[in-house]
Write a protein that holds these residues in place. Sequence first.
Motif, PDB file in Angstrom:
ATOM      1  N   VAL A 122      39.026  43.151  47.170  1.00 28.54           N
ATOM      2  CA  VAL A 122      37.656  42.959  47.642  1.00 28.54           C
ATOM      3  C   VAL A 122      36.822  42.247  46.574  1.00 28.54           C
ATOM      4  CG1 VAL A 122      35.503  44.141  48.252  1.00 28.54           C
ATOM      5  CG2 VAL A 122      37.661  44.880  49.257  1.00 28.54           C
ATOM      6  N   ALA A 123      36.955  42.683  45.326  1.00 28.00           N
ATOM      7  CA  ALA A 123      36.177  42.095  44.229  1.00 28.00           C
ATOM      8  C   ALA A 123      36.561  40.638  43.986  1.00 28.00           C
ATOM      9  CB  ALA A 123      36.376  42.919  42.962  1.00 28.00           C
ATOM     10  N   LEU A 124      37.839  40.349  44.005  1.00 27.91           N
ATOM     11  CA  LEU A 124      38.314  38.980  43.757  1.00 27.91           C
ATOM     12  C   LEU A 124      37.979  38.050  44.917  1.00 27.91           C
ATOM     13  CD1 LEU A 124      41.751  39.923  42.182  1.00 27.91           C
ATOM     14  CD2 LEU A 124      39.927  38.689  40.995  1.00 27.91           C
ATOM     15  N   VAL A 125      38.152  38.531  46.134  1.00 25.36           N
ATOM     16  CA  VAL A 125      37.855  37.712  47.309  1.00 25.36           C
ATOM     17  C   VAL A 125      36.368  37.359  47.354  1.00 25.36           C
ATOM     18  CG1 VAL A 125      37.643  37.786  49.829  1.00 25.36           C
ATOM     19  CG2 VAL A 125      39.799  38.418  48.745  1.00 25.36           C
ATOM     20  N   ALA A 126      35.497  38.312  47.043  1.00 22.62           N
ATOM     21  CA  ALA A 126      34.055  38.048  47.047  1.00 22.62           C
ATOM     22  C   ALA A 126      33.721  36.935  46.067  1.00 22.62           C
ATOM     23  CB  ALA A 126      33.288  39.321  46.699  1.00 22.62           C
ATOM     24  N   ARG A 127      34.250  37.031  44.856  1.00 19.46           N
ATOM     25  CA  ARG A 127      33.997  36.004  43.840  1.00 19.46           C
ATOM     26  C   ARG A 127      34.526  34.640  44.282  1.00 19.46           C
ATOM     27  NH1 ARG A 127      36.763  35.506  38.914  1.00 19.46           N
ATOM     28  NH2 ARG A 127      38.659  35.523  40.209  1.00 19.46           N
ATOM     29  N   ASP A 128      35.765  34.618  44.759  1.00 18.82           N
ATOM     30  CA  ASP A 128      36.396  33.347  45.126  1.00 18.82           C
ATOM     31  C   ASP A 128      35.737  32.708  46.341  1.00 18.82           C
ATOM     32  OD1 ASP A 128      38.091  33.712  42.999  1.00 18.82           O
ATOM     33  OD2 ASP A 128      39.789  34.417  44.201  1.00 18.82           O
ATOM     34  N   ALA A 129      35.312  33.522  47.308  1.00 25.49           N
ATOM     35  CA  ALA A 129      34.665  32.993  48.507  1.00 25.49           C
ATOM     36  C   ALA A 129      33.331  32.343  48.162  1.00 25.49           C
ATOM     37  CB  ALA A 129      34.462  34.105  49.533  1.00 25.49           C
ATOM     38  N   VAL A 130      32.564  32.975  47.289  1.00 25.50           N
ATOM     39  CA  VAL A 130      31.292  32.403  46.852  1.00 25.50           C
ATOM     40  C   VAL A 130      31.536  31.091  46.112  1.00 25.50           C
ATOM     41  CG1 VAL A 130      29.355  32.728  45.255  1.00 25.50           C
ATOM     42  CG2 VAL A 130      30.022  34.576  46.798  1.00 25.50           C
ATOM     43  N   GLY A 131      32.587  31.051  45.316  1.00 22.25           N
ATOM     44  CA  GLY A 131      32.915  29.835  44.584  1.00 22.25           C
ATOM     45  C   GLY A 131      33.261  28.680  45.498  1.00 22.25           C
ATOM     46  N   VAL A 132      33.977  28.965  46.574  1.00 18.15           N
ATOM     47  CA  VAL A 132      34.397  27.916  47.502  1.00 18.15           C
ATOM     48  C   VAL A 132      33.193  27.226  48.145  1.00 18.15           C
ATOM     49  CG1 VAL A 132      35.542  27.479  49.719  1.00 18.15           C
ATOM     50  CG2 VAL A 132      36.685  28.855  47.985  1.00 18.15           C
ATOM     51  N   ILE A 133      32.117  27.956  48.419  1.00 18.18           N
ATOM     52  CA  ILE A 133      30.948  27.336  49.055  1.00 18.18           C
ATOM     53  C   ILE A 133      29.975  26.757  48.030  1.00 18.18           C
ATOM     54  CG2 ILE A 133      31.128  28.836  51.079  1.00 18.18           C
ATOM     55  CD1 ILE A 133      28.643  30.342  49.966  1.00 18.18           C
TER      56      ILE A 133
END
Length: 324
Positions: A122-133
Amino acid sequence: MRMSFMGFIVWLLLGLFCCVKADLQLGFYDKSCPKAEKIISDFVKKHIPNAPTLASPLLRMHFHDCFVRGCDGSVLINSTSNNQAEKAATPNLTLRGFGFIDSVKSLVEKECPGVVSCADIVALVARDAVGVIGGPYWRVPTGRRDGLISNSTEALNNIPAPTFNFSALQTSFANKGLNVTDLIWLSGAHTIGIGHCSSFSSRLYNFTGKGGQDPSLDRFYAANLKKACKSLNDNVTFVEMDPGSFRTFDLGYYKNVLKRRGLFQSDAALITNAPTKSSIMNLVNSPPEVFFQEFALSMEKMGRIEVKAGTTGEIRKNCAVVNS
């Protein structure tokens, strides 16, 4: 602002201490599952561009998880006949992205069964998803373990409500070891995503409890909101939290708050406190990089709230179900 060199060094030292204390570390899976973070990152980079509006719910999921029993993946657990889990609480009824997390978990389990926690995913996905946008990047030390308890009442009592005033927000954040500075930056997450009418319609139609509109709300903005949310009981319609740039991580949210166009009462509350309002005014006159850097620091801090590590908790095989 806390951007001075010495201030950054102090933060870094405190952060390192926190990580050691909580047994979190960067690259925790380097030996036990060396491809884990790349698998997660690759999945996010592949799918979020096709569904960019999912970045906000995934970030919100991380926030809601950490505010209830710490960052332990308890927000992912399904309810049972004997227990109403966090998912069933009102603040979480509009959460999305559970299937996304399950897909990531399946890939990681295939690579390294029983090693990587749902909380870390959950923590990694949140960070990576924000980075993608195009949003900020922050460090995510890992080593969190999954919690065994998920309770809807605890979620209702611990997740800050959109109706909170400044005092309630300050208390809620302080209870989790976060200060007013963190409140300012983490509120900036509202620069992306949407808000459901049910979370703010009382500001439009029944602010006093006897009808009427919230006087702190810009009247032109309120008129536009009423065109979308046509009644107090609209539980379906939603609007952009940062109109015109709700998919872009920028300073638009703070500019709107200063114009009395914050969507939620909790947004409007930020400018009822003079020092907080002053900080926001300084922020909107600063380069966007300042917001990114400060948001990143507060996200790292939030990601360490009451984490379970060592032998506490478990590594869930299925994120939605506690191991039998």
